[in-house]
Design a protein around this motif. Structure first.
Motif, mmCIF file in Angstrom:
data_model
loop_
_atom_site.group_PDB
_atom_site.id
_atom_site.type_symbol
_atom_site.label_atom_id
_atom_site.label_comp_id
_atom_site.label_asym_id
_atom_site.label_seq_id
_atom_site.Cartn_x
_atom_site.Cartn_y
_atom_site.Cartn_z
ATOM 1 N N VAL A 275 12.582 -10.326 13.034
ATOM 2 C CA VAL A 275 12.667 -10.252 12.456
ATOM 3 C C VAL A 275 13.037 -11.454 11.205
ATOM 4 O O VAL A 275 14.052 -12.234 11.815
ATOM 5 C CB VAL A 275 13.782 -8.903 11.770
ATOM 6 N N LYS A 276 11.685 -11.290 10.617
ATOM 7 C CA LYS A 276 11.772 -12.849 9.483
ATOM 8 C C LYS A 276 12.032 -11.940 8.225
ATOM 9 O O LYS A 276 11.129 -11.191 7.875
ATOM 10 C CB LYS A 276 10.447 -13.188 10.104
ATOM 11 N N ILE A 277 13.109 -12.098 7.646
ATOM 12 C CA ILE A 277 13.472 -11.909 6.074
ATOM 13 C C ILE A 277 12.685 -13.011 4.999
ATOM 14 O O ILE A 277 13.390 -13.912 5.638
ATOM 15 C CB ILE A 277 14.687 -10.430 5.918
ATOM 16 N N GLU A 278 12.308 -12.688 3.931
ATOM 17 C CA GLU A 278 12.339 -13.533 3.547
ATOM 18 C C GLU A 278 12.476 -12.871 1.766
ATOM 19 O O GLU A 278 12.009 -12.088 1.475
ATOM 20 C CB GLU A 278 10.820 -14.274 3.196
ATOM 21 N N HIS A 279 13.758 -13.509 0.464
ATOM 22 C CA HIS A 279 13.473 -12.902 -0.781
ATOM 23 C C HIS A 279 12.959 -14.150 -1.457
ATOM 24 O O HIS A 279 13.422 -14.913 -1.684
ATOM 25 C CB HIS A 279 15.466 -12.646 -0.173
ATOM 26 N N ILE A 280 12.537 -13.080 -2.363
ATOM 27 C CA ILE A 280 11.773 -14.170 -3.403
ATOM 28 C C ILE A 280 12.329 -13.416 -4.342
ATOM 29 O O ILE A 280 11.873 -12.347 -5.209
ATOM 30 C CB ILE A 280 10.190 -14.080 -3.115
ATOM 31 N N GLU A 281 13.052 -14.048 -5.564
ATOM 32 C CA GLU A 281 14.211 -14.066 -6.380
ATOM 33 C C GLU A 281 12.697 -14.121 -7.478
ATOM 34 O O GLU A 281 11.816 -15.105 -7.952
ATOM 35 C CB GLU A 281 15.414 -14.205 -6.652
ATOM 36 N N VAL B 190 11.187 -9.212 -4.543
ATOM 37 C CA VAL B 190 10.094 -9.002 -3.635
ATOM 38 C C VAL B 190 11.110 -9.842 -1.680
ATOM 39 O O VAL B 190 11.584 -10.926 -2.244
ATOM 40 C CB VAL B 190 9.007 -9.841 -3.394
ATOM 41 N N ILE B 191 11.194 -8.712 -1.475
ATOM 42 C CA ILE B 191 11.864 -8.667 0.059
ATOM 43 C C ILE B 191 10.208 -8.859 1.408
ATOM 44 O O ILE B 191 9.897 -7.315 1.280
ATOM 45 C CB ILE B 191 12.794 -7.741 0.591
ATOM 46 N N SER B 192 10.312 -9.467 1.530
ATOM 47 C CA SER B 192 9.303 -9.699 2.818
ATOM 48 C C SER B 192 9.386 -9.546 3.907
ATOM 49 O O SER B 192 10.312 -10.513 4.199
ATOM 50 C CB SER B 192 8.366 -11.156 2.721
#
Length: 119
Positions: A108-114, A97-99
């Protein structure tokens, strides 16, 4: 509704560039299986990475990943199974998921949940 769709598309564009910048090869964008879709399909390290992108202007109603409910997880499971059945599926696979939280285009805040679970 069109503005909402444009914002979501903008978020997917950001997510795609993020993935490219982190050495993922983009295979598909907005892949459909009936009414189900996969936002981004990428490959990295001999693994298919099926990416759900969630873009929000703020977290007033929770983190974007929290909007991936049972129905969405089930739709992803079905779409991914269809994709793997109809394509070369010799690779491992996972779901990420990329939030994206972006009150403005410059904040912009990007969080990558693998490797999230779809169960």
């Amino acid at each position: 509704m069109a503005q909402h769709n444009d914002f979501g598309r903008w978020g997917e564009d950001l997510a795609e560039q993020y993935l490219i910048d982190h050495d993922y090869a983009i295979v598909e964008r907005d892949w459909h299986s009936g009414h189900r879709d996969i936002d981004i399909i990428a490959v990295k390290d001999y693994t298919y990475v099926f990416v759900e992108v969630k873009t929000r202007r703020n977290t007033d109603f929770g983190d974007p990943i929290e909007s991936i409910d049972y129905k969405k997880r089930n739709n992803l499971r079905v779409a991914i199974a269809h994709y793997l059945h109809t394509h070369d599926n010799i690779l491992e696979s996972r779901v990420d998921v990329i939030s994206i939280v972006a009150p403005t285009p410059y904040d912009v805040k990007i969080e990558h949940i693998e490797d999230i679970s779809l169960l």
